[in-house]
Design an enzyme around this catalytic site. Structure first.
Site, PDB file in Angstrom:
ATOM      1  N   LYS A   1       1.135  -1.343   0.145  1.00  0.00           N
ATOM      2  CA  LYS A   1       0.669  -0.266  -0.252  1.00  0.00           C
ATOM      3  C   LYS A   1       1.191   1.402   0.010  1.00  0.00           C
ATOM      4  O   LYS A   1       1.905   1.293   0.182  1.00  0.00           O
ATOM      5  CB  LYS A   1      -1.013   0.075   1.204  1.00  0.00           C
ATOM      6  CG  LYS A   1      -1.801  -1.290   1.336  1.00  0.00           C
ATOM      7  CD  LYS A   1      -2.469  -1.161  -0.512  1.00  0.00           C
ATOM      8  CE  LYS A   1      -3.883  -2.249   0.496  1.00  0.00           C
ATOM      9  NZ  LYS A   1      -3.460  -3.643  -0.589  1.00  0.00           N
TER      10      LYS A   1
HETATM   11  C1  PLP Z   1      -4.359  -5.452   0.967  1.00  0.00           C
HETATM   12  C2  PLP Z   1      -6.602  -5.080   0.398  1.00  0.00           C
HETATM   13  C3  PLP Z   1      -6.791  -5.525   2.236  1.00  0.00           C
HETATM   14  C4  PLP Z   1      -6.352  -6.705   2.839  1.00  0.00           C
HETATM   15  O1  PLP Z   1      -5.577  -6.032   3.236  1.00  0.00           O
HETATM   16  P1  PLP Z   1      -4.614  -6.579   4.464  1.00  0.00           P
HETATM   17  O2  PLP Z   1      -4.108  -5.897   5.090  1.00  0.00           O
HETATM   18  O3  PLP Z   1      -3.357  -7.265   3.746  1.00  0.00           O
HETATM   19  O4  PLP Z   1      -5.740  -7.093   5.536  1.00  0.00           O
HETATM   20  C5  PLP Z   1      -7.857  -5.457   1.812  1.00  0.00           C
HETATM   21  N1  PLP Z   1      -8.662  -4.906   0.191  1.00  0.00           N
HETATM   22  C6  PLP Z   1      -8.521  -4.647  -0.697  1.00  0.00           C
HETATM   23  C7  PLP Z   1      -9.285  -3.355  -1.254  1.00  0.00           C
HETATM   24  C8  PLP Z   1      -6.824  -4.335  -0.365  1.00  0.00           C
HETATM   25  O5  PLP Z   1      -6.366  -3.732  -1.041  1.00  0.00           O
END
Ligand code: PLP
Length: 383
Positions: free
Chosen positions: A182
């Site tokens: 992210k």
């Molecule tokens: C990355 C992501 C998640 C999950 O995030 P984590 O922190 O790895 O659990 C959920 N929804 C979306 C749209 C994502 O891009």
């Protein structure tokens, strides 16, 4: 790969703050850095309350618990999303009801909501794909009229906005991710943002194993006890210290991501027009989060060809979500191919280009040149 698709980047102060967290002697959850992170996230998303969690997945699970989702309930959501959006509710026995996405933003199609609502519908979960906001006015109005909760899976949307309001401020809840893929990261981590005051105390309880430990620490009660089912969703303060360093550097991070995204868009426009590829659409009333840069190629063959061509040039490009309704598990829920045509077509033709927090101008130019040298088959002989 000379230019990877993603690279987790340290912004400078991570190790110093993590060492400081150790020095402070409070390495479990809700220490100095977790509190700083929670406050900063509230400012960024203009939320009433924020609780750092172990992941975005866990934050979505918390929303399912907070909303009292159970067997027989239906949750409307896009199929074009990460599995966690659906899993959180499926784990509680609910059924995901997948709505198609809009062809321009690949966000849930607000015009498909009414038809998807039944007496069993409990919530609408939206995903601001690529960090470009959903049609929140219509979505919130539909939810209000039909008595449904709105949850924003805001994993892509931190720093984005819709009509002057930050993404993450619209739903009863919004969930954030700090996974290393992210914009701001701490390896693994997330947050639950709460906009409906009525849920704040229960959210703290659920995150603390179903106990009212937080009230105890605040001196509001003289011993703490088990008050409802919950789990352990709070991360160590060491990870919060990592995240704090990233949040402090977020202006620099967003500036770089914006420069790369904008450079791609300008540098590839001519190629896209010539070849029939589609670049992302950002409606004028939205501030985007610069989470990812994607393109839609004319056909799947072209998309796969471009990924292979870039790989041969040592550039990491990747496709994205396999629609949940056509996944192995989605099929067991009774879904079949052809039900959500926009989702299916986008998923088959989408490619994401490298975008990371210390990507250089010359790296961006290399990617643009390599893409520009690729001719989709669909147009060969017709140009
Ligand atoms: C990355 C992501 C998640 C999950 O995030 P984590 O922190 O790895 O659990 C959920 N929804 C979306 C749209 C994502 O891009």
């Amino acid at each position: 790969m000379k230019i990877p698709f993603n690279r987790p980047v340290l912004m400078g102060d991570e190790q110093r703050y993590m060492a400081d967290a150790l020095q402070r002697g409070h390495v479990s959850g809700d220490g100095y850095y977790t509190k700083a992170v929670n406050a900063r996230l509230c400012e960024l998303t203009k939320s009433r309350a924020g609780l750092m969690t172990t992941s975005c997945t866990h934050a979505i699970e918390m929303t399912a618990l907070l909303l009292g989702v159970g067997p027989g309930d239906e949750i409307i959501m896009p199929s074009f999303t990460f599995v966690s959006t659906a899993n959180a509710f499926v784990l509680r026995g609910a059924k995901p009801v997948f709505a198609d996405v809009r062809p321009d933003t690949l966000n849930i199609d607000e015009r498909a909501l009414e038809a998807a609502i039944t007496p069993r519908t409990k919530a609408i979960v939206v995903v601001h794909y690529a960090g470009i906001g959903c049609e929140m006015d219509v979505i919130c109005e539909t939810a209000r009229r039909r008595g449904l909760a709105v949850v924003e899976d805001n994993a892509h949307g931190l720093f984005g906005g819709y009509r002057g309001r930050p993404l993450g401020s619209f739903g009863a809840f919004a969930t954030q991710s700090f996974h290393e893929t992210k914009n701001v990261i701490c390896g693994e981590g997330g947050a639950l943002m709460i906009n409906d005051e009525a849920f704040v105390e229960r959210a703290e309880i659920i995150r603390e194993k179903g106990t009212n430990r937080n009230r105890f620490f605040r001196g509001l009660i003289d011993k703490y006890t088990w008050v409802e089912p919950g789990s352990s969703y709070l991360p160590s303060d060491i990870l919060a210290a990592f995240l704090w360093a990233q949040l402090e550097a977020s202006a620099r991070i967003q500036e770089r991501r914006s420069a790369i995204w904008t450079g791609y868009h300008a540098g590839l426009r001519g190629w896209a027009e010539r070849t029939g590829a589609t670049l992302p659409t950002v409606p004028p009333d939205r501030t985007q989060a610069f989470h990812l840069f994607y393109m839609l190629l004319p056909t799947t063959e072209d998309r796969d060809g471009l990924i292979a061509h870039l790989r041969a040039n040592e550039i990491g490009a990747v496709f994205h979500y396999v629609p949940l309704h056509t996944s192995e598990y989605g099929r067991t829920l009774g879904y079949t191919d052809g039900q959500l045509p926009v989702t299916e077509s986008a998923s088959e033709r989408l490619v994401r280009l490298p975008l990371f927090n210390d990507m250089r101008e010359d790296e961006m130019q290399r990617v643009i040149e390599a893409v520009g040298a690729f001719e989709p088959r669909a147009r060969v002989g017709t140009a």
